[in-house]
Design a protein around this motif. Structure first.
Motif: not given
Ligand SMILES: NC(=O)C1=CN([C@@H]2O[C@H](COP(=O)(O)OP(=O)(O)OC[C@H]3O[C@@H](n4cnc5c(N)ncnc54)[C@H](OP(=O)(O)O)[C@@H]3O)[C@@H](O)[C@H]2O)C=CC1
Ligand SMILES: CC(C)CCC[C@@H](C)[C@H]1CC=C2C3=C(CC[C@@]21C)[C@@]1(C)CC[C@H](O)C(C)(C)[C@@H]1CC3
Length: 353
Positions: A279-283, A348-353
């Protein structure tokens, strides 16, 4: 045995042109890296210091050694005392698809056979985990021992690189069964990409940091080493936590360790996790892997770009892999996948990508 792609599946890796370019570029890159790693300036982007002659590249003794290594791994792989695990169900349950006008270059790169086997010997599964990954650890170890011989004892940087990568390979072998759900096993054929990737690229370029350290010793104090260890530990924690959470959930969604997590139902009957790591990022597993990649390069200092090659290559590989997985999940889960992307917007990277 099934073809990994149906006749109308979209071509990946830039199709035949991309595949042809990769088959030339990858071995050339590998040789380039090995040559510059032992040169004084060790410039990632500069020309190689010299081009070895054919007599240096061709050695019957090395070929024999390599075949013995493969043979030994094959013998160990065939040992009867092992757990037997079920793989993923094939996509086309009822009918095999054989495209008549297959593209030879593209097919050679990606592989036509999804599960090439002779009796119970599975070539792809065998190559993915054993000769290359263990070979990588052995090359690292050889660098460590050679450094001890040259300089009296291995450097702290060499110990860190060896320790981190040993943990990574040990983890892969310990969780061997989880490799069965990776896209290499379930989606990609066994072609040049995986054969070369597993048997040459992994042992020789993944050990680049240790090779670099042997020729370019780096001073490393305890405080910096502790910070690097912490970065590796954080990366490993995320990588292992995310992979184990998904694997546990896929095996048994009512397992108490994952039963409380929020999910989205899909038309296939499977569910998608939308809380916890997923739930944080998709990967989240890619994020952890990338953090570890950074920790493997840092002991080599910041004077050269070369030891960061793995981090750069791996970022590109995972961004591309994420896009491929996204495509496959969209096909599998349709609207439910759109809903997942809405709920978990970052890849992959929260709030960035
Ligand atoms: N060191 C290296 O060179 C490399 C390392 N790796 C590592 O290998 C590991 C495996 O990676 P990879 O095979 O790419 O993919 P993943 O392990 O990330 O698996 C992707 C699959 O997970 C399932 N999934 C995705 N989202 C969810 C969700 N929210 N809930 C439940 N299931 C979900 C989907 O399959 P389904 O729904 O069908 O289960 C999807 O196709 C990673 O840790 C990666 O970092 C990968 C490549 C190279
Ligand atoms: C040569 C090309 C540029 C790219 C080839 C890609 C392969 C080297 C990688 C594709 C997926 C991989 C995985 C691992 C190693 C690298 C390759 C083969 C993996 C076995 C590493 C250890 C991990 O714990 C893992 C999750 C088991 C990995 C699975 C994917």
């Amino acid at each position: 045995m099934a073809s990994p792609q149906g006749s109308r599946a979209p071509l990946e890796f830039g199709g035949p042109l991309g595949a042809a370019a990769l088959m030339l570029l990858l071995p050339a890159t590998m040789f380039h890296l090995l040559l510059v790693a032992r040169s004084g300036p060790a410039r990632l982007l500069g020309p190689p210091p010299y081009l070895p002659g054919l007599q240096v590249l061709w050695s019957p003794r090395m070929l024999l050694l390599w075949l013995t290594w493969l043979g030994l791994q094959a013998a160990l792989y065939l040992l009867p005392a092992r757990k037997v695990a079920e793989g993923q169900e094939l996509k086309d349950k009822s009918r095999l698809l054989y495209p008549i006008n297959g593209n030879p270059i593209y097919d050679f790169f990606l592989g036509r056979e999804l599960n090439p086997r002779v009796w119970s010997f599975d070539f792809k599964y065998f190559c993915e985990l054993r000769p290359g990954l263990i070979g990588w650890v052995l090359i690292n170890l050889a660098m460590l021992m050679q450094e001890a011989e040259l300089r009296g004892s291995p450097s702290l940087a060499m110990w860190l690189v060896n320790g981190f990568q040993l943990l990574y390979v040990g983890d892969a072998l310990w969780h061997e069964e989880a490799v069965l759900t990776t896209m290499d096993i379930t989606h990609d054929g066994f072609g040049f990409m995986l054969a070369f990737g597993d048997l040459a690229w992994v042992p020789f370029t993944y050990s680049l940091q240790a090779q670099f350290l042997l020729h370019h010793p780096q001073p490393l104090g305890l405080p910096v080493a502790s910070v690097i260890c912490l970065i590796n530990a954080v990366g490993y924690y995320i990588f292992r936590g995310a992979n184990s959470q998904k694997n546990t959930f896929r095996k048994n969604p009512s397992d108490p360790r994952v039963a409380d997590l929020e999910t989205i139902p899909t038309a296939t009957g499977r569910q998608l996790l939308v809380s916890g790591w997923w739930g944080m990022v998709r990967h989240p597993n890619y994020l952890g892997d990338l953090i570890m990649a950074l920790a493997w390069s840092l002991p080599c200092g910041v004077s050269h770009l070369l030891p960061y090659f793995y981090l750069l290559y791996f970022t590109a590989l995972l961004v591309h892999r994420e896009a491929r997985d996204e495509q496959q999940c969209l096909q599998k889960y349709g609207l439910a996948w759109h809903e997942y992307c809405r709920r978990v917007p970052y890849r992959i990277l929260p709030y960035i990508y």
